[in-house]
Design an enzyme around this catalytic site. Sequence first.
Site, mmCIF file in Angstrom:
data_model
loop_
_atom_site.group_PDB
_atom_site.id
_atom_site.type_symbol
_atom_site.label_atom_id
_atom_site.label_comp_id
_atom_site.label_asym_id
_atom_site.label_seq_id
_atom_site.Cartn_x
_atom_site.Cartn_y
_atom_site.Cartn_z
ATOM 1 N N ALA A 15 -4.177 -19.189 30.945
ATOM 2 C CA ALA A 15 -4.709 -20.423 30.436
ATOM 3 C C ALA A 15 -5.899 -20.931 31.235
ATOM 4 O O ALA A 15 -7.172 -21.334 30.697
ATOM 5 C CB ALA A 15 -3.722 -21.474 30.073
ATOM 6 N N ASN A 42 2.557 -17.726 36.618
ATOM 7 C CA ASN A 42 3.658 -16.868 35.901
ATOM 8 C C ASN A 42 2.915 -15.793 35.183
ATOM 9 O O ASN A 42 3.657 -14.580 34.805
ATOM 10 C CB ASN A 42 4.543 -17.765 34.668
ATOM 11 C CG ASN A 42 5.451 -18.354 35.545
ATOM 12 O OD1 ASN A 42 5.833 -17.967 36.589
ATOM 13 N ND2 ASN A 42 5.983 -19.276 34.746
ATOM 14 N N ASP A 226 3.667 -29.953 37.657
ATOM 15 C CA ASP A 226 2.696 -30.904 38.092
ATOM 16 C C ASP A 226 1.772 -31.370 37.040
ATOM 17 O O ASP A 226 1.605 -32.626 37.046
ATOM 18 C CB ASP A 226 2.076 -30.297 39.449
ATOM 19 C CG ASP A 226 2.784 -29.761 40.417
ATOM 20 O OD1 ASP A 226 3.812 -29.655 40.195
ATOM 21 O OD2 ASP A 226 2.149 -29.294 41.274
ATOM 22 N N ARG A 285 16.043 -14.712 22.696
ATOM 23 C CA ARG A 285 16.513 -14.620 24.003
ATOM 24 C C ARG A 285 17.441 -15.615 24.198
ATOM 25 O O ARG A 285 18.381 -15.423 24.966
ATOM 26 C CB ARG A 285 15.190 -15.273 24.727
ATOM 27 C CG ARG A 285 14.214 -14.067 24.873
ATOM 28 C CD ARG A 285 12.997 -14.351 25.387
ATOM 29 N NE ARG A 285 12.088 -13.456 25.799
ATOM 30 C CZ ARG A 285 10.752 -13.382 26.051
ATOM 31 N NH1 ARG A 285 10.324 -14.575 26.746
ATOM 32 N NH2 ARG A 285 10.230 -12.252 26.487
HETATM 33 P P1 ADP Z 1 -0.109 -20.463 32.052
HETATM 34 O O1 ADP Z 1 0.645 -19.327 31.607
HETATM 35 O O2 ADP Z 1 0.267 -21.591 31.135
HETATM 36 O O3 ADP Z 1 -1.359 -20.082 32.295
HETATM 37 P P2 ADP Z 1 0.656 -19.952 34.730
HETATM 38 O O4 ADP Z 1 2.093 -20.209 35.335
HETATM 39 O O5 ADP Z 1 0.321 -18.751 34.404
HETATM 40 O O6 ADP Z 1 0.520 -20.930 33.305
HETATM 41 O O7 ADP Z 1 -0.322 -20.713 35.892
HETATM 42 C C1 ADP Z 1 -0.355 -21.931 36.253
HETATM 43 C C2 ADP Z 1 -1.100 -21.969 37.649
HETATM 44 O O8 ADP Z 1 -1.097 -23.473 38.058
HETATM 45 C C3 ADP Z 1 -0.142 -21.309 38.727
HETATM 46 O O9 ADP Z 1 -0.846 -20.380 39.450
HETATM 47 C C4 ADP Z 1 0.008 -22.627 39.463
HETATM 48 O O10 ADP Z 1 0.529 -22.177 40.829
HETATM 49 C C5 ADP Z 1 -0.907 -23.539 39.374
HETATM 50 N N1 ADP Z 1 -0.624 -24.813 39.609
HETATM 51 C C6 ADP Z 1 0.634 -25.503 39.423
HETATM 52 N N2 ADP Z 1 0.523 -26.903 39.820
HETATM 53 C C7 ADP Z 1 -0.632 -27.015 40.438
HETATM 54 C C8 ADP Z 1 -1.533 -27.968 41.016
HETATM 55 N N3 ADP Z 1 -0.902 -29.313 41.147
HETATM 56 N N4 ADP Z 1 -2.678 -27.749 41.595
HETATM 57 C C9 ADP Z 1 -3.292 -26.570 41.528
HETATM 58 N N5 ADP Z 1 -2.763 -25.531 40.967
HETATM 59 C C10 ADP Z 1 -1.500 -25.680 40.374
#
Ligand code: ADP
Length: 456
Positions: A15, A42, A226, A285
């Site tokens: 995203a 993820n 977060d 699932r």
């Molecule tokens: P999506 O599938 O919605 O794109 P992902 O899990 O693939 O979500 O990606 C979310 C990313 O945001 C991860 O790489 C995670 O480490 C990062 N992230 C989560 N919390 C924070 C934060 N507080 N500050 C910066 N990055 C963050």
Amino acid sequence: TEQTFDVVVVGSGGAGFSAAIEAKEAGKSVAIIEKLPAVGGNTLISGGEMNAPENWVQKNLGITGDSVESYYEDTIKGGDHAANPSLVKIMAEKALESAEWLKDEIHVEFLSDQLFRFGGHSYKRALIPVGHTGAELISKLNAKADELKIPIFLNVKAEKLINNSNGRVIGVKANDKNKKELTFNANNAVVLTTGGFGSNVEMRTKFNKEYDSRYKSTDSVGTTGDGIIMAQEVGAALNNMEYIQTYPIANPKTGMISLLADTRFDGAILINQEGKRFVEELDRRDVISKAILAQTGGYTYQLWNDDIDAISKTKEAHKAEYDELIREKLLVKADTLEEAATFFNIDINNLKDTISKVNMYAKEKDDKDFHHRGGLVSLENGPYYIQKAVPSVHHTMGGLVINEKTEVLNENGEPIPGLYAAGELTGVIQGKNRLGGNAITDIITFGRIAGKQVAN
Ligand code: ADP
């Protein structure tokens, strides 16, 4: 230290990259901040499959009849009618365009002659990236971001949104790995793309007591909610937070998702310790997970043969996982059923009975016991593979409420100015249960919408 960009994107999963790339291509200055030492979230560790009705691989394979409407209906129904219909409609209508964007603009390579049909879908409609993982998506998105010169701040954790006296979000306070405070000002908008909260046991149990530490998680360590918490602090509404999805087939020791077990989509069966099938292998699932937990020991065995493996060549695609499972004695390969069953002490007479029924149902194209929607496949020929697995927390359906423009809404349903969100941290698209292959379609589609909106 203080820096200013037009758009600040928090999180570097699918995203986040999609939003950042669109905003940058629309002429905005953009930064991505990522708390972990590496990008991907993820998205990176997922299978990377992406649903898109009427896609080019369906054409290659001669699959006809699929439609935006059918995909919409499957998603709404799969989510128990708890999703926002107008947002699901956008996802369904734009799914193919999102996939073509990945293919043509981002240069993601999808297999041209294979598709997955995940549980709950009426058609085989999930595109498979080469390598069968999200690494193909993330590496190509990252390359595009580099080409566009979008700075990515690694090891920088967003802690708090900054708003002005009118309640407009104007930036983010963050910490680097030495706990030094950094300020990222945003002229236009902050886009939250921080993913779900599957790795945050405390947050899981706050919203649903069932998903406590008994469950491991398939998720990245960064998946701790977060963005949801930060948005809530500035008045954002939450939705569907109690709906937490377990992935039915995960490693009992680590909680990692089993991609080797994608043979399930090609006809692998699930049996219990007694050697009996107990659920339709292509059911949702949540249904499969519940059924597994109700069996002896709360685990299942997945069983397949080389005829099934040959369909998607899963063993070859996930060689490292295969070797690890063999080493950990969670997987056995044996020439005969007796040998495979002995390894796990499975009741051999029941198992033989189960397999002969499967073979009969495969021939008759009619699974009289569980109505397997893909049609069972003959298990007459060895060698056999038997893999032990448990459900593991995988996807959090709930999260922020966004509208069609990906604006984050407050409790009164009004947009919080300057704040946008896309991806797993939103809680309005997957309802109570996300169907397989829908996360990538969701995050790319709404990530791109966010990127275009903030550049308006
Ligand atoms: P999506 O599938 O919605 O794109 P992902 O899990 O693939 O979500 O990606 C979310 C990313 O945001 C991860 O790489 C995670 O480490 C990062 N992230 C989560 N919390 C924070 C934060 N507080 N500050 C910066 N990055 C963050």
